[in-house]
Design a protein around this motif. Sequence first.
Motif, short mmCIF file in Angstrom:
data_model
loop_
_atom_site.label_atom_id
_atom_site.label_comp_id
_atom_site.label_asym_id
_atom_site.label_seq_id
_atom_site.Cartn_x
_atom_site.Cartn_y
_atom_site.Cartn_z
N VAL A 195 0.84 -1.21 0.00
CA VAL A 195 0.00 0.00 0.00
C VAL A 195 0.87 1.25 0.00
O VAL A 195 0.64 2.19 -0.78
N GLY A 196 1.89 1.28 0.86
CA GLY A 196 2.77 2.44 0.91
C GLY A 196 3.52 2.66 -0.39
O GLY A 196 3.62 3.80 -0.90
N GLY A 197 4.04 1.61 -0.98
CA GLY A 197 4.74 1.72 -2.25
C GLY A 197 3.83 2.16 -3.37
O GLY A 197 4.22 2.96 -4.23
N ILE A 225 3.05 5.96 -2.90
CA ILE A 225 4.20 6.79 -3.27
C ILE A 225 4.43 6.74 -4.78
O ILE A 225 4.71 7.77 -5.41
N GLY A 226 4.31 5.58 -5.38
CA GLY A 226 4.45 5.46 -6.84
C GLY A 226 3.40 6.26 -7.58
O GLY A 226 3.70 6.91 -8.59
N TRP A 227 2.17 6.24 -7.07
CA TRP A 227 1.09 7.01 -7.68
C TRP A 227 1.41 8.50 -7.63
O TRP A 227 1.17 9.23 -8.59
N PHE A 229 4.43 9.87 -7.53
CA PHE A 229 5.51 10.17 -8.47
C PHE A 229 4.99 10.25 -9.90
O PHE A 229 5.38 11.12 -10.67
N VAL A 230 4.10 9.34 -10.25
CA VAL A 230 3.51 9.38 -11.59
C VAL A 230 2.70 10.65 -11.78
O VAL A 230 2.75 11.29 -12.84
N SER A 231 1.98 11.06 -10.75
CA SER A 231 1.20 12.31 -10.83
C SER A 231 2.12 13.51 -11.02
O SER A 231 1.81 14.41 -11.80
N ILE A 232 3.24 13.53 -10.32
CA ILE A 232 4.19 14.64 -10.47
C ILE A 232 4.77 14.66 -11.87
O ILE A 232 4.90 15.71 -12.50
N ILE A 233 5.12 13.49 -12.41
CA ILE A 233 5.69 13.41 -13.76
C ILE A 233 4.68 13.87 -14.80
O ILE A 233 5.05 14.52 -15.78
N GLN A 234 3.40 13.58 -14.58
CA GLN A 234 2.36 13.98 -15.53
C GLN A 234 1.83 15.38 -15.28
O GLN A 234 0.84 15.79 -15.88
N ASP A 235 2.46 16.13 -14.41
CA ASP A 235 2.06 17.50 -14.06
C ASP A 235 0.63 17.58 -13.53
O ASP A 235 -0.10 18.53 -13.79
N VAL A 257 0.99 9.73 3.85
CA VAL A 257 0.28 8.49 4.20
C VAL A 257 1.04 7.29 3.64
O VAL A 257 1.20 6.26 4.32
N GLY A 258 1.55 7.41 2.42
CA GLY A 258 2.33 6.33 1.81
C GLY A 258 3.61 6.04 2.59
O GLY A 258 3.95 4.88 2.85
N VAL A 259 4.30 7.10 2.98
CA VAL A 259 5.52 6.92 3.77
C VAL A 259 5.17 6.32 5.13
O VAL A 259 5.89 5.45 5.64
#
Length: 158
Positions: free
Chosen positions: A78-80, A83-85, A87-93, A103-105
């Motif tokens: 769940v945490g990974g 956090i991955g979600w 990062f993908v959101s940041i990459i896609q602006d 919460v992920g951390v």
Amino acid sequence: MKTLLTSAFILCIICTIHGQQTADTITIVRKQVARFYYHSQKLKPNQMVTLVKPNKEAYNEMLVAKRAYGTAGFFGFVGGFIIGWQFVSIIQDKPAPWEVSAVGVGALIASIPFSSSYSKHAVKAIELYNSGLKDTSLEYEKLEFGLVGNRVGVRFSF
């Protein structure tokens, strides 16, 4: 003829002695999370539960360890994923609130005590199992029906 019989007799004794030296112990490799090997094959928690089943104390301890392993895996996944979600959101602006990352951390950090608990209980279970082993495995026979390891079938252990 006499030499042939003597050689055959000595060969039978050597083969018998060699056959009794194979240990059925489970080897513990201690790292961040302990790893367990049986006849040089890495064991998963389900396999360990099946293997230690004849020893009641080790079996109960391994069940506790398996529950901790599952809980650690859940929180880690769940945490990974969170956090991955992010990062993908940041990459896609896309907007990525930092609270969700927290919460992920937090979920990843929550998996650490369960992982540690798994290692502690599994090591204790394997030590109990190894200490309870007989000198040879030929002292009892056991017939199992149903799920044996990761297959359905019949297993005769002696």
